[in-house]
Enzyme design. Structure first.
Site, short mmCIF file in Angstrom:
data_model
loop_
_atom_site.label_atom_id
_atom_site.label_comp_id
_atom_site.label_asym_id
_atom_site.label_seq_id
_atom_site.Cartn_x
_atom_site.Cartn_y
_atom_site.Cartn_z
N SER A 31 0.81 -1.23 0.00
CA SER A 31 0.00 0.00 0.00
C SER A 31 0.83 1.27 0.00
O SER A 31 0.39 2.30 -0.52
CB SER A 31 -0.95 0.01 1.20
OG SER A 31 -0.23 -0.09 2.41
N ASP A 167 -2.43 8.03 8.63
CA ASP A 167 -2.85 7.13 9.69
C ASP A 167 -1.58 6.52 10.29
O ASP A 167 -0.48 7.02 10.05
CB ASP A 167 -3.83 6.06 9.17
CG ASP A 167 -3.28 5.19 8.06
OD1 ASP A 167 -2.04 5.08 7.92
OD2 ASP A 167 -4.09 4.59 7.31
N HIS A 170 0.55 4.85 6.93
CA HIS A 170 0.59 5.34 5.55
C HIS A 170 0.99 6.82 5.49
O HIS A 170 0.39 7.64 6.17
CB HIS A 170 -0.78 5.17 4.88
CG HIS A 170 -1.18 3.75 4.74
ND1 HIS A 170 -2.11 3.17 5.57
CD2 HIS A 170 -0.76 2.78 3.89
CE1 HIS A 170 -2.25 1.89 5.22
NE2 HIS A 170 -1.44 1.63 4.21
#
Length: 191
Positions: A31, A167, A170
């Protein structure tokens, strides 16, 4: 495509990957490579392409573990990248998968990339712990054992600052920009 590596004394910490302007870079990861939480053009692969002016393929898949990446990698290598920026393993670490298996998977990915003719820049991933974001020791071991270029600290530094992330795990747009700054230091594009 001409592709050479310029390496200086390891002790000096100075080394660069030299790329022709028509080179292709594959950013391969999970991600963080994908750019979770930011617009596509703000992901680090998109920012890197703008910055260095060479084609950068975003090979990031959110939520992926290293065993899945190992299966997916050969298909992306068919695009014949000159350099692969490997930033993987965060999901393995968060989900407390075996360190030995993660190390084996990273090593096998690097061997597969090298066999394709591409060079590797390994990006260290933090060991997301209670005491902070220090790069997991596996990454330095893998980089040394496989003799690849290594960006050790940027991800740990970015994720340790709340103002650089959306967050817990990330980066935000500014965090991705700092990752690009660190990667660019390893590259030299020749026109």
């Amino acid at each position: 495509m001409l592709f050479t590596i310029i390496t200086k004394e390891r002790d000096s910490g100075s080394s660069q990957i030299e790329l022709q302007s028509d080179a292709t870079i594959l950013a391969f990861g999970d991600s963080i490579t994908y750019g979770f939480g930011v617009a596509e053009e703000e992901s680090y692969p998109a920012q890197l392409q703008k910055r260095v002016g060479v084609r950068v393929i975003n090979g990031g898949v959110s939520g992926e573990e290293s065993s899945e990446a190992l299966e997916r990698l050969p298909k992306l290598l068919e695009q014949k990248p000159d350099l692969v920026i490997l930033c993987h393993g965060g999901n393995d670490i968060i989900r407390k998968r075996s360190d030995e298996k993660l190390k084996a998977n990273l090593t096998q990915m690097i061997e597969t990339i090298k066999a394709s003719g591409a060079k590797v820049l390994l990006v260290g991933v933090p060991n997301f712990g209670i005491l902070g974001f220090n790069t997991h020791s596996i990454y330095a071991e893998v980089a040394k054992e496989t003799e690849v270029f290594f960006e050790e600290d940027v991800l740990s530094k970015v994720l340790s600052k709340n103002e650089l992330k959306i967050d817990y795990i990330h980066p935000n747009e500014k965090g991705y920009e700092i990752i690009v700054d660190a990667v660019v230091k390893h590259l030299k594009v020749i026109n």
